[in-house]
Design a protein around this motif. Structure first.
Motif, short mmCIF file in Angstrom:
data_model
loop_
_atom_site.label_atom_id
_atom_site.label_comp_id
_atom_site.label_asym_id
_atom_site.label_seq_id
_atom_site.Cartn_x
_atom_site.Cartn_y
_atom_site.Cartn_z
N THR A 118 20.25 5.74 -12.60
CA THR A 118 19.13 5.66 -13.80
C THR A 118 19.73 4.63 -14.32
O THR A 118 18.61 3.86 -15.35
CB THR A 118 19.62 6.56 -14.71
N LEU A 119 20.53 3.99 -14.12
CA LEU A 119 20.62 2.71 -15.27
C LEU A 119 19.73 1.10 -14.50
O LEU A 119 19.63 0.61 -15.16
CB LEU A 119 22.14 2.31 -14.72
N VAL A 120 19.35 1.49 -13.38
CA VAL A 120 18.54 0.42 -12.72
C VAL A 120 17.05 0.66 -13.82
O VAL A 120 16.72 -0.74 -13.30
CB VAL A 120 18.18 0.69 -11.17
N PHE A 121 16.66 1.33 -14.33
CA PHE A 121 15.60 1.56 -15.03
C PHE A 121 15.56 0.22 -15.80
O PHE A 121 16.48 0.71 -16.79
CB PHE A 121 15.10 2.69 -15.29
N THR A 122 14.38 0.34 -17.26
CA THR A 122 14.72 -0.88 -17.85
C THR A 122 14.61 0.12 -19.72
O THR A 122 14.91 -0.50 -20.87
CB THR A 122 13.65 -1.76 -17.88
N SER A 123 14.29 1.20 -19.53
CA SER A 123 13.99 2.04 -20.61
C SER A 123 13.50 3.82 -20.31
O SER A 123 13.89 3.69 -18.90
CB SER A 123 12.28 2.34 -21.16
N ILE A 124 13.86 4.54 -21.18
CA ILE A 124 14.02 5.77 -21.30
C ILE A 124 12.94 5.80 -20.66
O ILE A 124 12.76 6.86 -19.48
CB ILE A 124 14.34 6.45 -22.36
N ALA A 125 11.43 5.92 -20.84
CA ALA A 125 10.39 5.73 -21.01
C ALA A 125 10.41 6.28 -18.40
O ALA A 125 9.88 7.07 -18.48
CB ALA A 125 9.45 5.21 -20.93
N GLU A 126 10.93 5.11 -18.35
CA GLU A 126 11.35 4.40 -17.02
C GLU A 126 11.91 6.19 -16.27
O GLU A 126 11.57 6.35 -15.29
CB GLU A 126 11.36 3.59 -16.47
N ILE A 127 13.26 6.01 -16.87
CA ILE A 127 13.97 7.25 -16.01
C ILE A 127 13.04 7.77 -15.92
O ILE A 127 13.11 8.62 -14.75
CB ILE A 127 15.15 7.34 -17.16
#
Length: 565
Positions: free
Chosen positions: A277-286
């Motif tokens: 999940t850390l590959v994303f830049t925001s909670i929304a993306e995850i």
């Protein structure tokens, strides 16, 4: 005489039938009973999904375990493991458990490698390191700063970490450079493996680090299995014949207690996850990707940390309905109950920590229920203690103490002073969380004791101010922290705010909103001085700990340069 019934103490008469066994035994069981069934399903953004069956997982782990024994890895040794949620991580972990070693899980989040060297040196005695080389071999390149390894056999030639003899990679390097991997070690010939006891150490986990440098906590097989059954208890899943296969989604890292891969082995069910999940830049993306996974797999059970669940509730194109969702990781707003009957049939609210495992929880069945907090889970006691160290009356706020009757927290590895600070002489773990037990016998968490702000002679919880600010419809996330007023030796409340997409808000308008929400009378204006942040700044996102919580210390650190004027 004090009224015993009015004391802030809780336990439950419910019991759990937790099998007194080990993960290797359970893995062997399911590999025998359902070898072709998927045990884990992995989703990586932009790539096809993958999976591994119980049969293949057991056979691969068994072969690696035999290879580790041939390298001289023995029961009681420490093997450090790091990587994403992948089949290779699972094989490395279960192989280590088959050998009876103590797997130490660490992270690879910084380019200096301090995540690796710090915790391994702190624990000491590490004999082998197994890790994912990373995208573009980044983790491998970082390790070269303090490790020199023979690529032909994985033997360590030189190391800044005492005692390390071997280094294995989970997968080959992307470059043409030679390296030694777990597949190179796998061995199929007969090799003796030790007998294991459920009280043996199955994992060494790190604390979240939300209040400082992470500490190391040992967890036995039985303790982790108890965690798995606490999940099924809150999900109200008991029997696969009656309730169906326990298929669940959990995007938390395997190295985190809330994400540790114990549920599929405890139930014979399927664990669906994201690899990273850390590959994303925001909670929304995850959460957007999570929602696609859940709907693709038609998953009946889900675990989401509270910020992620709140984001999921805002998605307009999410049409799936869970049988049960569990949430926790930080105080849960009562608004989560509003989706019962719409997005999920039941909502389990959970509280726990690396130290005390999962210990409090409650399942809610209707959106009309009043949120009353959480009760002690089976095998757990809880109480609220005042500043004098004594239990307080029901309804009185104080520090939450937890005692796990069957799998107690014994302390941090090589941290006697920190251990003494959090464990009482009678075995109670001091959570550092500010809470009260209500008339329903449930605990309500208000925030960390150590996060208290001292303003104008009053003690103020940042979470109280945060909850006020989060009522503003433009606010997505907020962290309140303190800076020091040198002149008055007082704290000054500051708020770092993340706005929802396309929302607009100024510091002035938010200040007026807070004042309006607090609704202090004209003869109590000083309370505005205490509870309204003096400085408000807007950020694109908030830093997180390794377990996905808002990192108050890091938020304060990155905010300070903006507050100097």
């Amino acid at each position: 005489m004090a009224d015993v019934k009015n004391q802030s103490y809780g336990c439950t008469v419910d019991t759990l039938n937790v099998p007194f066994t080990t993960f290797p035994k359970l893995l062997e069981k399911w590999a025998t009973l359902k070898p072709e069934s998927e045990a884990f399903v992995f989703y990586t953004f932009g790539k096809p999904k993958t999976s591994i069956s119980f049969g293949k997982l057991y056979q691969d782990a068994l072969k690696l375990a035999k290879g580790l024994r041939r390298l001289g890895i023995n029961k009681g040794d420490i093997v450090a493991i790091a990587g994403f949620n992948t089949p290779e991580w699972l094989v490395s972990t279960y192989a280590s458990q088959l050998v009876g070693v103590r797997p130490l899980f660490f992270t690879l989040h910084d380019k200096k490698g301090e995540n690796m060297t710090g915790i391994i040196k702190q624990v000491g005695g590490c004999k082998m390191i197994i890790f994912d080389p990373g995208n573009d071999d980044l983790h491998w390149k970082i390790s070269q700063k303090f490790l020199t390894v023979d690529p032909s056999n994985g033997a360590v030639k030189k190391s800044d970490i005492p005692s390390v003899e071997w280094v294995l990679l989970m997968t080959p390097l992307e470059s043409t450079e030679k390296c030694f991997t777990i597949n190179d070690v796998a061995f199929e010939e007969d090799t003796s493996l030790p007998e294991l006891d459920p009280a043996d150490i199955a994992a060494i986990l790190q604390t979240s680090g939300s209040t400082g440098f992470p500490k190391a906590v040992e967890c036995s097989h039985y303790r982790l299995l108890q965690t798995a059954f606490h999940f099924t208890y809150l999900s109200e899943w008991n029997d696969p014949k009656k309730d169906g296969e326990f298929v669940f989604f959990n995007d938390r890292p395997f190295y985190w207690l809330g994400g540790f891969p114990c549920l599929s082995l405890a139930t014979g069910g399927k664990h669906v996850t994201q690899t990273n999940t850390l590959v994303f830049t925001s909670i929304a993306e995850i959460v957007k990707f999570n929602s696609q996974i859940v709907q693709n797999e038609k998953i009946p059970y889900g675990l989401f940390v509270t910020p992620f669940l709140l984001e999921l509730l805002m998605l307009e194109d999410f049409s799936w309905k869970f049988r049960s969702v569990i949430t926790g990781g930080q105080p849960v707003p009562a608004s989560c109950l509003s989706a019962i009957g719409k997005m999920y049939d039941t909502l389990g609210v959970l509280y726990g920590s690396s130290e005390a495992a999962l210990n409090c929880g409650k399942t809610y069945h209707t959106s009309s229920e009043r949120y009353v907090g959480m009760a002690a889970l089976p095998g757990v006691e809880m109480k609220i203690v005042g500043n004098n160290g004594m239990i307080v009356p029901v309804g009185t706020k104080g520090e939450l103490y937890i005692r796990n009757v069957t799998a107690a927290f014994r302390g941090y590895i090589n941290e006697p002073e920190k251990t003494a600070a959090v464990i009482s002489s009678s075995g109670w773990y001091k959570t550092d969380d500010f809470a009260h037990i209500n008339s329903e016998g449930c605990v309500e968490i208000h925030g960390r004791v150590s996060d208290l702000l001292e303003i104008g002679g009053a003690k103020v919880l940042p979470s109280f101010i945060e909850e006020i600010i989060k009522k503003n419809p433009a606010v997505k996330e907020v962290v309140v922290f303190a800076v020091k007023d040198i002149k008055h030796a007082d704290d000054i409340a500051c708020a770092a705010v993340v706005l929802k997409n396309e929302a607009t808000l100024t510091a002035e308008s938010l200040t007026e909103f807070i004042k309006e929400e607090l609704k202090f009378s004209e003869d109590a204006k000083f309370l505005q001085y205490i509870y309204v942040p003096k400085r408000i700044l807007f950020l694109d996102n908030l830093p997180k700990t390794a377990t996905g919580k808002n990192d108050r210390m890091k938020t304060r650190e990155i905010s300070l340069p903006h507050l100097k004027d």
